[in-house]
Design a protein around this motif. Structure first.
Motif, PDB file in Angstrom:
ATOM      1  N   ALA A   1       0.847  -1.299  -0.148  1.00 51.80           N
ATOM      2  CA  ALA A   1       0.053  -0.014  -0.100  1.00 51.80           C
ATOM      3  C   ALA A   1       0.833   1.364  -0.120  1.00 51.80           C
ATOM      4  N   LYS A   2       1.758   1.217   0.815  1.00 52.28           N
ATOM      5  CA  LYS A   2       2.670   2.480   0.933  1.00 52.28           C
ATOM      6  C   LYS A   2       3.383   2.699  -0.638  1.00 52.28           C
ATOM      7  N   LEU A   3       3.878   1.740  -1.272  1.00 54.53           N
ATOM      8  CA  LEU A   3       4.526   1.761  -2.620  1.00 54.53           C
ATOM      9  C   LEU A   3       3.485   2.285  -3.498  1.00 54.53           C
ATOM     10  N   ALA A   4       2.420   2.015  -3.432  1.00 53.98           N
ATOM     11  CA  ALA A   4       1.150   2.463  -4.363  1.00 53.98           C
ATOM     12  C   ALA A   4       0.995   3.892  -4.076  1.00 53.98           C
ATOM     13  N   ARG A   5       0.681   4.108  -2.674  1.00 53.26           N
ATOM     14  CA  ARG A   5       0.475   5.571  -2.166  1.00 53.26           C
ATOM     15  C   ARG A   5       1.417   6.633  -2.758  1.00 53.26           C
ATOM     16  N   ALA A   6       2.911   6.036  -2.621  1.00 47.61           N
ATOM     17  CA  ALA A   6       4.078   7.130  -2.932  1.00 47.61           C
ATOM     18  C   ALA A   6       3.780   7.377  -4.493  1.00 47.61           C
ATOM     19  N   ALA A   7       3.489   6.331  -5.382  1.00 47.15           N
ATOM     20  CA  ALA A   7       3.581   6.627  -6.825  1.00 47.15           C
ATOM     21  C   ALA A   7       2.360   7.378  -7.204  1.00 47.15           C
ATOM     22  N   ALA A   8       1.100   7.023  -6.481  1.00 53.07           N
ATOM     23  CA  ALA A   8       0.045   7.885  -6.661  1.00 53.07           C
ATOM     24  C   ALA A   8      -0.022   9.359  -6.374  1.00 53.07           C
ATOM     25  N   ASP A   9       0.794   9.517  -5.471  1.00 55.42           N
ATOM     26  CA  ASP A   9       0.903  10.804  -4.490  1.00 55.42           C
ATOM     27  C   ASP A   9       1.968  11.834  -5.648  1.00 55.42           C
ATOM     28  N   ALA A  10       2.878  11.172  -6.210  1.00 52.37           N
ATOM     29  CA  ALA A  10       3.887  11.853  -7.076  1.00 52.37           C
ATOM     30  C   ALA A  10       3.110  12.045  -8.283  1.00 52.37           C
ATOM     31  N   TRP A  11       2.345  11.179  -9.029  1.00 56.92           N
ATOM     32  CA  TRP A  11       1.808  11.594 -10.298  1.00 56.92           C
ATOM     33  C   TRP A  11       0.610  12.623 -10.079  1.00 56.92           C
ATOM     34  N   THR A  12       0.035  12.618  -8.861  1.00 54.05           N
ATOM     35  CA  THR A  12      -0.940  13.714  -8.513  1.00 54.05           C
ATOM     36  C   THR A  12      -0.257  15.137  -8.479  1.00 54.05           C
ATOM     37  N   ALA A  13       0.931  15.223  -7.806  1.00 47.85           N
ATOM     38  CA  ALA A  13       1.885  16.401  -7.661  1.00 47.85           C
ATOM     39  C   ALA A  13       2.248  16.775  -9.015  1.00 47.85           C
ATOM     40  N   LYS A  14       2.448  15.825  -9.993  1.00 48.83           N
ATOM     41  CA  LYS A  14       2.991  16.313 -11.200  1.00 48.83           C
ATOM     42  C   LYS A  14       1.685  16.956 -12.156  1.00 48.83           C
ATOM     43  N   GLU A  15       0.649  15.939 -12.085  1.00 47.54           N
ATOM     44  CA  GLU A  15      -0.574  16.457 -12.720  1.00 47.54           C
ATOM     45  C   GLU A  15      -1.930  16.412 -11.931  1.00 47.54           C
ATOM     46  N   PRO A  16      -1.931  17.668 -11.316  1.00 47.55           N
ATOM     47  CA  PRO A  16      -2.957  17.881 -10.283  1.00 47.55           C
ATOM     48  C   PRO A  16      -4.256  17.840 -10.774  1.00 47.55           C
ATOM     49  N   GLU A  17      -4.443  18.021 -12.184  1.00 45.06           N
ATOM     50  CA  GLU A  17      -5.829  18.041 -12.720  1.00 45.06           C
ATOM     51  C   GLU A  17      -6.247  16.632 -12.876  1.00 45.06           C
ATOM     52  N   LYS A  18      -5.475  15.743 -12.889  1.00 41.08           N
ATOM     53  CA  LYS A  18      -5.809  14.299 -12.918  1.00 41.08           C
ATOM     54  C   LYS A  18      -5.219  13.421 -11.678  1.00 41.08           C
ATOM     55  N   PRO A  19      -5.949  13.694 -10.578  1.00 40.35           N
ATOM     56  CA  PRO A  19      -5.386  12.795  -9.533  1.00 40.35           C
ATOM     57  C   PRO A  19      -5.424  11.282  -9.664  1.00 40.35           C
ATOM     58  N   ARG A  20      -4.572  10.596  -8.888  1.00 47.81           N
ATOM     59  CA  ARG A  20      -4.288   9.428  -8.909  1.00 47.81           C
ATOM     60  C   ARG A  20      -4.696   8.679  -7.639  1.00 47.81           C
ATOM     61  N   PHE A  21      -5.432   7.426  -7.816  1.00 49.17           N
ATOM     62  CA  PHE A  21      -5.702   6.863  -6.591  1.00 49.17           C
ATOM     63  C   PHE A  21      -5.229   5.536  -6.481  1.00 49.17           C
ATOM     64  N   VAL A  22      -5.144   4.864  -5.281  1.00 51.76           N
ATOM     65  CA  VAL A  22      -4.921   3.463  -4.875  1.00 51.76           C
ATOM     66  C   VAL A  22      -6.020   2.686  -4.296  1.00 51.76           C
ATOM     67  N   ALA A  23      -6.050   1.456  -4.971  1.00 45.08           N
ATOM     68  CA  ALA A  23      -7.197   0.413  -4.658  1.00 45.08           C
ATOM     69  C   ALA A  23      -6.331  -0.720  -3.796  1.00 45.08           C
ATOM     70  N   GLY A  24      -6.529  -1.019  -2.627  1.00 47.11           N
ATOM     71  CA  GLY A  24      -6.276  -2.201  -2.221  1.00 47.11           C
ATOM     72  C   GLY A  24      -6.742  -3.667  -2.707  1.00 47.11           C
ATOM     73  N   SER A  25      -5.880  -4.367  -3.316  1.00 46.61           N
ATOM     74  CA  SER A  25      -6.209  -5.502  -4.068  1.00 46.61           C
ATOM     75  C   SER A  25      -6.433  -6.769  -2.977  1.00 46.61           C
ATOM     76  N   ILE A  26      -7.743  -7.115  -2.979  1.00 39.19           N
ATOM     77  CA  ILE A  26      -8.158  -8.220  -1.986  1.00 39.19           C
ATOM     78  C   ILE A  26      -8.687  -9.419  -2.839  1.00 39.19           C
ATOM     79  N   GLY A  27      -7.719 -10.459  -3.010  1.00 40.90           N
ATOM     80  CA  GLY A  27      -8.050 -11.429  -3.861  1.00 40.90           C
ATOM     81  C   GLY A  27      -9.106 -12.604  -3.387  1.00 40.90           C
ATOM     82  N   PRO A  28      -9.354 -13.606  -3.863  1.00 40.74           N
ATOM     83  CA  PRO A  28     -10.365 -14.399  -3.703  1.00 40.74           C
ATOM     84  C   PRO A  28     -10.174 -15.747  -2.953  1.00 40.74           C
ATOM     85  N   LEU A  29      -8.888 -16.073  -2.533  1.00 34.29           N
ATOM     86  CA  LEU A  29      -8.386 -17.142  -1.893  1.00 34.29           C
ATOM     87  C   LEU A  29      -8.342 -18.339  -2.624  1.00 34.29           C
TER      88      LEU A  29
END
Length: 354
Positions: A111-139
């Motif tokens: 989650a932290k890796l995805a969060r850091a990447a999303a925040d960096a892209w949002t800072a670079k392109e604030p008109e297109k914010p990026r979001f992180v979905a926590g993947s929870i698979g089926p088992l």
């Protein structure tokens, strides 16, 4: 920016345009040609059994690869990227002899890796914010179906065990900074219900409330999930969670998935999402549908007002996602219908005739 600010941005963006999810992680990781030492890293050196193939562990042993893939998908036009945690539960990771602490760390660091990447892209392109979905698979174990053909009641896990495994995963993803949960590739609705209960109970205990995206899997041309539900029955089973989005992914290409997405679009009073495979696998298990071919199919879905979120599953690459994003840009997102209040059943409820 607070997490609530990001959630508000996500909901606002979903009203303005069709949102784009990332594509396959497995196919991109396979292309790296990684060896056992990449999966083991320093932390798991000497670990018993084979670790190669456990893609989720790369959040801990090769975070550079995971960050690069988030960046590739965000650069291709994705609004939302998933954490690399599809199988990061104690039940699934038991195949690799990993304990609860390792599972926690995979989810939290993923989650932290995805969060850091999303925040960096949002800072670079604030008109297109990026979001992180926590993947929870089926088992890899199901609650609705027997593990023994000779014993219909046999199960390898109990509901409580599945619930506890999901509860740990959800808490770690939340603390790691995800914006929403994606319970995905659901073949067994009862497993999904255990995940939903874990989320709702944690929220009752004071954990931040996040949007929930539920994505089932129609396994073949029968039009049913592996546990036997139609699209409408599946929706009726999970609508109590008031999900941010409902949809399907995996198993089918866009052409075969379309009627089931259309059915959800008819009955669901929330956002509808889909991320099909790049067609069906060939004799070698590879996916041949080219980016422009998949994008053309999904263009038609967008034109016909069926969807709110689109992305890719097995066999899809950043190039697929770029083509899809380009093809659906400018189309208005589907407007969820207002459905009259009524008793709607999933077909699996116990009841007594009087």
């Amino acid at each position: 920016m607070t997490r609530q600010d990001r959630i508000d941005q996500l909901k606002a963006a979903a009203k303005e345009r069709i949102l784009i999810l990332d594509g396959s992680w497995g196919v991109m990781i396979q292309r790296r040609g990684l060896e056992e030492h990449d999966f083991l890293g320093e932390r798991f050196k000497g670990h018993r059994g084979q670790m190669k193939g456990n893609n989720d562990i790369l959040c801990l042993t090769r975070p550079d690869i995971i960050t690069d893939l988030h960046n590739q998908y965000y650069a291709a036009g994705a609004d939302i990227s998933e954490t690399n945690t599809f199988s990061a539960t104690t039940i699934a990771m038991d195949d690799y002899h990993l304990d609860a602490q390792a599972c926690w760390d995979i989810n939290y660091e993923g989650a932290k890796l995805a969060r850091a990447a999303a925040d960096a892209w949002t800072a670079k392109e604030p008109e297109k914010p990026r979001f992180v979905a926590g993947s929870i698979g089926p088992l890899n174990k199901m609650l609705s179906m027997s593990s023994d053909v000779n014993d219909p009641g046999a199960r390898l896990v109990t509901f409580d065990q599945v619930y506890e495994a999901y509860k740990q995963q959800v808490k770690a993803l939340n603390e790691g900074g995800v914006d929403l949960y994606l319970i995905e590739t659901i073949t067994d609705t009862l497993n999904c219900k255990a995940a939903l209960k874990a989320i709702m109970d944690l929220e009752d205990e004071g954990m931040d409330t996040l949007p929930i995206w539920i994505s089932g899997t129609i396994t073949d041309r029968s039009g049913r999930t592996l546990s036997g539900q139609t699209a409408e029955a599946f929706w009726n089973s999970v609508k109590h969670a008031k999900p941010f989005a409902i949809g399907f992914n995996c198993a089918l290409g866009a052409d075969l998935m379309r009627p089931h997405i259309a059915e959800l679009a008819r009955v669901a009073d929330t956002l509808v999402a889909a991320y099909p495979n790049a067609g069906l696998p060939n004799a070698m298990g590879q996916y041949d549908e080219q980016p422009h071919e998949m994008a053309h199919e999904l263009h038609e879905w967008a034109k016909d007002g069926l969807v709110n979120i689109l992305g890719g599953c097995c066999g899809t690459t950043p190039d697929h996602i770029k083509h899809v994003a380009d093809e659906v840009r400018g189309f208005a997102p589907r407007v969820p219908p207002e459905r009259p209040k009524a008793l709607r059943l999933a077909g699996l409820e116990p009841f007594e005739l009087t």
